[in-house]
Design an enzyme around this catalytic site. Structure first.
Site, mmCIF file in Angstrom:
data_model
loop_
_atom_site.group_PDB
_atom_site.id
_atom_site.type_symbol
_atom_site.label_atom_id
_atom_site.label_comp_id
_atom_site.label_asym_id
_atom_site.label_seq_id
_atom_site.Cartn_x
_atom_site.Cartn_y
_atom_site.Cartn_z
ATOM 1 N N THR A 203 -2.639 4.965 -4.780
ATOM 2 C CA THR A 203 -3.978 4.641 -5.205
ATOM 3 C C THR A 203 -4.678 5.786 -4.718
ATOM 4 O O THR A 203 -4.524 6.515 -3.670
ATOM 5 C CB THR A 203 -4.635 3.469 -4.464
ATOM 6 O OG1 THR A 203 -3.665 2.169 -4.901
ATOM 7 C CG2 THR A 203 -5.953 3.260 -4.537
ATOM 8 N N GLY A 233 -6.127 -6.270 -7.761
ATOM 9 C CA GLY A 233 -5.759 -6.133 -6.209
ATOM 10 C C GLY A 233 -7.202 -5.970 -5.881
ATOM 11 O O GLY A 233 -8.292 -6.290 -6.112
ATOM 12 N N ASP A 234 -7.328 -5.312 -4.484
ATOM 13 C CA ASP A 234 -8.473 -5.038 -3.955
ATOM 14 C C ASP A 234 -9.411 -3.727 -4.585
ATOM 15 O O ASP A 234 -10.512 -3.800 -4.276
ATOM 16 C CB ASP A 234 -8.093 -4.563 -2.538
ATOM 17 C CG ASP A 234 -7.166 -3.476 -2.321
ATOM 18 O OD1 ASP A 234 -6.456 -3.336 -3.056
ATOM 19 O OD2 ASP A 234 -7.549 -2.618 -1.409
ATOM 20 N N GLY A 255 -3.417 0.248 0.228
ATOM 21 C CA GLY A 255 -2.642 -0.654 0.783
ATOM 22 C C GLY A 255 -2.412 -1.647 0.007
ATOM 23 O O GLY A 255 -2.656 -1.927 -1.052
ATOM 24 N N GLY A 257 -2.953 -4.812 -1.118
ATOM 25 C CA GLY A 257 -4.220 -5.385 -1.894
ATOM 26 C C GLY A 257 -4.556 -6.840 -1.254
ATOM 27 O O GLY A 257 -5.702 -7.122 -1.155
HETATM 28 N N1 ASP Z 1 -4.507 -1.554 -2.898
HETATM 29 C C1 ASP Z 1 -3.900 -1.465 -4.187
HETATM 30 C C2 ASP Z 1 -3.232 -2.696 -4.921
HETATM 31 O O1 ASP Z 1 -3.254 -3.652 -4.025
HETATM 32 C C3 ASP Z 1 -2.398 -0.639 -3.973
HETATM 33 C C4 ASP Z 1 -2.684 0.510 -3.276
HETATM 34 O O2 ASP Z 1 -3.422 0.910 -2.705
HETATM 35 O O3 ASP Z 1 -1.339 1.214 -3.042
HETATM 36 O O4 ASP Z 1 -3.550 -2.745 -6.027
#
Ligand code: ASP
Length: 336
Positions: A203, A233-234, A255, A257
């Protein structure tokens, strides 16, 4: 937990880009506001030196430098923080190294569903898109939502249609394909969706403070390998992965999410800074401790209202970098 504390004067900068254990790096000078500053990340996860050869490492560093230059060009010419964070992540969305735009991970249905958000700290205006499949640069769609609609968030087909009506470049979903991510999908599916942390990284995000002291933040991603169709996701959620408020904070997260949503990471950090008076790094660490306590991992780039910034992550590695008028840095591994 890894923390790197950096402030705007030369004395303190020796520690910047060199993560150490939590609490082991102390700010050594009074906080001053830099003229402008941009901080970026390209994802956190298990990023180990032994898994990246010299050529791959050089490619990541070059990509981070390109992103820093794109945002810095805006800031050094007096442009706004929100334009700078947008400019910084576009080259990363176009670069197959990162899990955003081209190079985005695949869903379990062998497609790409992209999430992005952007927030302007001046008025806390914000825009986001979730689950888009056809807009070439999701960050531009998020920006269009912020600037050209009365809403904050669009999802799915409506979000792609909105982006198209806004005149943005549209592509076939296969535009985002890469062999590497296809192999990841197949191995995650073979392992009944058990993802290694390396398969979650990539990300991208940026935070900035401009010459007028305005802050902004953006986050853009393909999400998580083999995610279910329709999973959000987040990254597109204001307050989870992205937040910006003048005088208080700018945050972009990466991370797992689901945990970042449950903690409301970005807004928790900003609320602790604003209401409890926490230093921004302490606030970030507290939020990531909550993520870890629930079983999640990842990291954040954070900046306070004066441009004092930190990288905080609880995974072994985070693609990251910073540029201001005096200095630039990039780093990848836990300790460099
Ligand atoms: N945060 C992102 C998600 O969960 C994935 C990532 O940041 O690696 O979609």
């Amino acid at each position: 937990m890894i923390r790197v504390i950096c402030i705007g004067t030369l004395l303190a900068l020796a520690a910047c880009g060199r993560p150490q254990n939590a609490g082991s790096v102390e700010a050594t000078t009074e906080v001053e506001r830099p003229e402008w500053r941009l901080v970026i990340h390209g994802g956190a996860g298990v990023i180990l030196r032994e898994n990246l050869n010299a050529e791959q490492e050089a490619a990541y560093v070059e990509a981070l430098e390109t992103a820093l230059d794109a945002g810095a060009d805006i800031l050094r010419n007096g442009g706004s923080a929100v334009d700078a964070v947008q400019a910084a992540v576009i080259p990363m969305e176009n670069d197959p190294l990162f899990n955003a735009g081209v190079g985005a991970v695949y869903t379990a249905a062998y497609e790409h569903e992209l999430d992005a958000s952007i927030m302007d700290g001046r008025d806390r205006n914000a825009g986001s898109v979730a689950g888009v499949k056809r807009v070439k640069n999701p960050v531009l769609a998020a920006r269009a939502v912020m600037d050209q609609s009365e809403h904050v968030m669009f999802a799915g087909q409506g979000a792609d249609d909105f982006a198209q009506a806004a005149g943005l470049e549209m592509v076939d979903n296969s535009h985002f394909n890469t062999e590497r991510r296809l192999r990841s999908l197949e191995s995650v599916l073979e392992r009944q969706k058990q993802r290694t942390s390396a398969e979650k990284a990539g990300t991208v995000g940026a935070i900035a403070i401009d010459v007028n002291g305005n802050v902004a933040a953006t986050t853009t991603t393909g999400g998580m390998t083999a995610k279910a169709q329709g999973r959000i996701g987040d990254a597109p959620l204001i307050g989870a992965a992205t937040y910006a408020q003048n005088g208080v904070c700018a945050v972009s997260a990466t991370g797992h999410g689901e945990y970042f949503i449950r903690v409301g990471v970005a807004k928790t950090i900003c609320a602790r800074a604003e209401l409890a008076g926490d230093a921004i790094g302490d606030a970030a660490q507290e939020a990531l401790d909550q993520v870890a306590a629930l079983g999640g991992d990842g990291g954040v780039i954070v900046m306070d209202g004066n441009g004092h910034y930190e990288y905080v992550f609880n995974s072994p590695g985070m693609y990251r970098g910073m540029i201001d008028p005096e200095r630039r840095e990039t780093a990848i591994f836990e300790a460099e």
